[in-house]
Design a protein around this motif. Structure first.
Motif, PDB file in Angstrom:
ATOM      1  N   CYS A 136       0.828  -1.209   0.000  1.00 63.61           N
ATOM      2  CA  CYS A 136       0.000   0.000   0.000  1.00 63.61           C
ATOM      3  C   CYS A 136       0.865   1.262   0.000  1.00 63.61           C
ATOM      4  CB  CYS A 136      -0.931   0.005   1.209  1.00 63.61           C
ATOM      5  SG  CYS A 136      -2.268  -1.204   1.104  1.00 63.61           S
ATOM      6  N   LYS A 137       1.932   1.253   0.777  1.00 65.83           N
ATOM      7  CA  LYS A 137       2.838   2.410   0.831  1.00 65.83           C
ATOM      8  C   LYS A 137       3.463   2.656  -0.539  1.00 65.83           C
ATOM      9  CE  LYS A 137       6.898   4.138   3.376  1.00 65.83           C
ATOM     10  NZ  LYS A 137       7.761   4.397   2.209  1.00 65.83           N
ATOM     11  N   GLN A 138       3.903   1.566  -1.186  1.00 66.76           N
ATOM     12  CA  GLN A 138       4.521   1.696  -2.497  1.00 66.76           C
ATOM     13  C   GLN A 138       3.519   2.218  -3.534  1.00 66.76           C
ATOM     14  OE1 GLN A 138       7.905   1.006  -3.334  1.00 66.76           O
ATOM     15  NE2 GLN A 138       7.224   2.158  -5.130  1.00 66.76           N
ATOM     16  N   ALA A 139       2.307   1.666  -3.522  1.00 66.41           N
ATOM     17  CA  ALA A 139       1.284   2.075  -4.488  1.00 66.41           C
ATOM     18  C   ALA A 139       0.863   3.516  -4.266  1.00 66.41           C
ATOM     19  CB  ALA A 139       0.076   1.148  -4.391  1.00 66.41           C
ATOM     20  N   ASP A 194      -4.798   9.765   6.159  1.00 68.42           N
ATOM     21  CA  ASP A 194      -5.872   9.478   7.106  1.00 68.42           C
ATOM     22  C   ASP A 194      -6.706   8.281   6.665  1.00 68.42           C
ATOM     23  OD1 ASP A 194      -4.989  11.586   8.567  1.00 68.42           O
ATOM     24  OD2 ASP A 194      -6.573  12.992   7.929  1.00 68.42           O
ATOM     25  N   ARG A 195      -6.987   8.212   5.383  1.00 64.70           N
ATOM     26  CA  ARG A 195      -7.813   7.104   4.886  1.00 64.70           C
ATOM     27  C   ARG A 195      -7.075   5.774   5.039  1.00 64.70           C
ATOM     28  NH1 ARG A 195     -12.559   6.709   1.747  1.00 64.70           N
ATOM     29  NH2 ARG A 195     -12.952   4.469   1.437  1.00 64.70           N
ATOM     30  N   ILE A 196      -5.804   5.766   4.727  1.00 65.34           N
ATOM     31  CA  ILE A 196      -5.022   4.526   4.847  1.00 65.34           C
ATOM     32  C   ILE A 196      -4.958   4.081   6.307  1.00 65.34           C
ATOM     33  CG2 ILE A 196      -2.696   3.554   4.654  1.00 65.34           C
ATOM     34  CD1 ILE A 196      -2.312   5.211   2.131  1.00 65.34           C
ATOM     35  N   GLU A 197      -4.666   5.005   7.204  1.00 66.85           N
ATOM     36  CA  GLU A 197      -4.573   4.649   8.619  1.00 66.85           C
ATOM     37  C   GLU A 197      -5.905   4.170   9.170  1.00 66.85           C
ATOM     38  OE1 GLU A 197      -1.925   4.317  10.505  1.00 66.85           O
ATOM     39  OE2 GLU A 197      -0.740   4.783   8.705  1.00 66.85           O
ATOM     40  N   ASP A 198      -6.987   4.821   8.744  1.00 69.57           N
ATOM     41  CA  ASP A 198      -8.320   4.426   9.209  1.00 69.57           C
ATOM     42  C   ASP A 198      -8.661   3.005   8.768  1.00 69.57           C
ATOM     43  OD1 ASP A 198     -10.999   5.071  10.387  1.00 69.57           O
ATOM     44  OD2 ASP A 198     -11.631   4.749   8.305  1.00 69.57           O
ATOM     45  N   GLU A 199      -8.356   2.674   7.520  1.00 70.49           N
ATOM     46  CA  GLU A 199      -8.659   1.328   7.029  1.00 70.49           C
ATOM     47  C   GLU A 199      -7.721   0.292   7.628  1.00 70.49           C
ATOM     48  OE1 GLU A 199      -9.508   0.570   2.993  1.00 70.49           O
ATOM     49  OE2 GLU A 199     -10.502   2.496   2.648  1.00 70.49           O
ATOM     50  N   PHE A 200      -6.479   0.666   7.879  1.00 72.34           N
ATOM     51  CA  PHE A 200      -5.547  -0.264   8.534  1.00 72.34           C
ATOM     52  C   PHE A 200      -6.079  -0.665   9.916  1.00 72.34           C
ATOM     53  CE2 PHE A 200      -1.336   0.886   6.207  1.00 72.34           C
ATOM     54  CZ  PHE A 200      -1.740   0.085   5.150  1.00 72.34           C
ATOM     55  N   LYS A 201      -6.649   0.304  10.647  1.00 67.81           N
ATOM     56  CA  LYS A 201      -7.195   0.006  11.975  1.00 67.81           C
ATOM     57  C   LYS A 201      -8.349  -0.992  11.884  1.00 67.81           C
ATOM     58  CE  LYS A 201      -5.989   4.477  14.038  1.00 67.81           C
ATOM     59  NZ  LYS A 201      -6.517   5.762  14.581  1.00 67.81           N
ATOM     60  N   LYS A 202      -9.198  -0.811  10.875  1.00 70.29           N
ATOM     61  CA  LYS A 202     -10.332  -1.709  10.704  1.00 70.29           C
ATOM     62  C   LYS A 202      -9.870  -3.119  10.311  1.00 70.29           C
ATOM     63  CE  LYS A 202     -13.844   1.733   9.519  1.00 70.29           C
ATOM     64  NZ  LYS A 202     -13.104   2.912   9.987  1.00 70.29           N
ATOM     65  N   ILE A 203      -8.858  -3.184   9.455  1.00 68.33           N
ATOM     66  CA  ILE A 203      -8.323  -4.486   9.044  1.00 68.33           C
ATOM     67  C   ILE A 203      -7.681  -5.183  10.237  1.00 68.33           C
ATOM     68  CG2 ILE A 203      -6.618  -5.652   7.588  1.00 68.33           C
ATOM     69  CD1 ILE A 203      -7.034  -3.424   5.519  1.00 68.33           C
ATOM     70  N   ASP A 204      -6.976  -4.407  11.028  1.00 64.51           N
ATOM     71  CA  ASP A 204      -6.323  -4.982  12.209  1.00 64.51           C
ATOM     72  C   ASP A 204      -7.360  -5.462  13.224  1.00 64.51           C
ATOM     73  OD1 ASP A 204      -3.715  -5.413  13.619  1.00 64.51           O
ATOM     74  OD2 ASP A 204      -4.688  -4.138  15.107  1.00 64.51           O
TER      75      ASP A 204
END
Length: 332
Positions: free
Chosen positions: A249-252, A267-277
């Motif tokens: 995700c970071k690379q893309a 913010d969107r990436i961090e928010d979705e990472f929390k949900k996945i975790d």
């Protein structure tokens, strides 16, 4: 050969019927033409090996026109608790006419080396039955079939009669023809009863009962009765899935938005990472990305269903082509 859902139907219908899990696959041996093999799982361990062999066929393209296709050596390497069957084609029987016993034994050993049983298919399914009557002497070929089947039995190759059915009932022929666009090179066959199979192979005389009943029961007897359904819930777990998803995700994101990511992206990436975790779904996201990459590599169109289609992480992983973020360009 049945799927788990079919097994439940079998168990409901009659407890005396044994469910056998298996698959028929194209196979390639070195520089020889492709041929079909049947894999039957003798146990749960064998079923896992059947899946492993199948996966190898999907992970490599040995022939662009025939896919999936597995390597013969790969099938042998994963053969533990797996029975391998191979068809004795009617072309092989026809070409064996006029050869002496020693030559036939050598050819049988070479052709059916490594298999547990040999499949004898109905003559009317072979391409020979579609040739003009004056070019094929059916009676002489059937006499030769008796010689071959007798040799297979004596050599311990376990010949087994198979119906090679592509339809359950004759009414299914309409659907079959639609799917195959009336391909005259193939024609549908239907599941047959024991009596019908004995009639089909009556030309083998005393060997008919041997390959229809005795050897079929012998193969079935080598297979355990087991339930393929695992007990409890088992989610997929890929090694280092979380770090791999974050790396991708970071690379893309940097490729699309630059090394200094806008706040809305971060913010969107961090928010979705929390949900996945929170849902412990790292492995599922990574698996979907791997499958998507494979489909793209093979040139297959594919799509994603459900609410995950609105995920920005899914977009960054290349699973979806839809960017769920609001448009940021003004058009005039």
């Amino acid at each position: 050969m049945v799927y788990p859902s079919k097994r439940r139907a079998v168990e409901k219908a009659c407890s005396k019927i044994k469910a056998i899990y298996g698959v028929r696959l194209n196979c390639k041996k070195e520089d020889e033409p492709e041929f079909l093999i049947t894999l039957l799982a003798k146990s749960k361990r064998g079923l896992k090996n059947v899946f492993r062999i199948m996966s190898s066929g999907y992970n490599q393209v040995l022939n662009e026109k025939i896919w999936p296709c597995v390597r013969w050596d790969n099938a042998l390497e994963n053969k533990e608790d797996v029975l391998i069957g191979k068809e004795c084609s009617w072309s092989f029987i026809k070409d064996s006419q006029g050869k002496n016993t020693v030559t036939l034994e050598n050819e049988i050993n070479f052709t059916f080396d490594g298999v547990d049983y040999v499949e004898i298919t109905p003559f009317n399914q072979s391409h020979l039955s579609l040739e003009p009557n004056d070019s094929v002497d059916q009676k002489s070929i059937q006499k030769q079939a008796y010689i071959i089947v007798d040799l297979l039995q004596k050599m311990g190759k376990t010949p087994v009669a198979v119906s090679n059915a592509s339809c359950i009932t004759q009414e299914d022929e309409l659907c079959w023809n639609i799917l195959h666009q009336n391909n005259t090179a193939e024609h549908p066959t239907f599941m047959k009863s024991t009596e019908e199979m004995l009639e089909e192979y009556a030309f083998l005389q005393d060997l008919a009962e041997k390959i229809v009943i005795d050897n079929s029961n012998y193969i079935a007897g080598m297979i355990e009765s087991f339930d393929s359904r695992p007990v409890g819930t088992h989610y997929i777990s890929l090694p280092d899935a979380e770090n791999e998803v974050k790396r991708r995700c970071k690379q893309a994101a940097e490729d699309k938005y630059g090394s200094e990511l806008p706040k809305i992206i971060k913010d969107r990436i961090e928010d979705e990472f929390k949900k996945i975790d929170y849902s412990d779904s790292w492995s599922r996201y990574l698996l979907a990305a791997i499958v998507s990459d494979k489909c793209n590599g093979l040139g297959y169109m594919h799509t994603i269903r459900g609410t995950a289609g609105s995920s920005f992480i899914v977009y960054l992983l290349g699973i979806s082509e839809t960017n769920p973020l609001p448009a940021s360009l003004l058009l005039s």
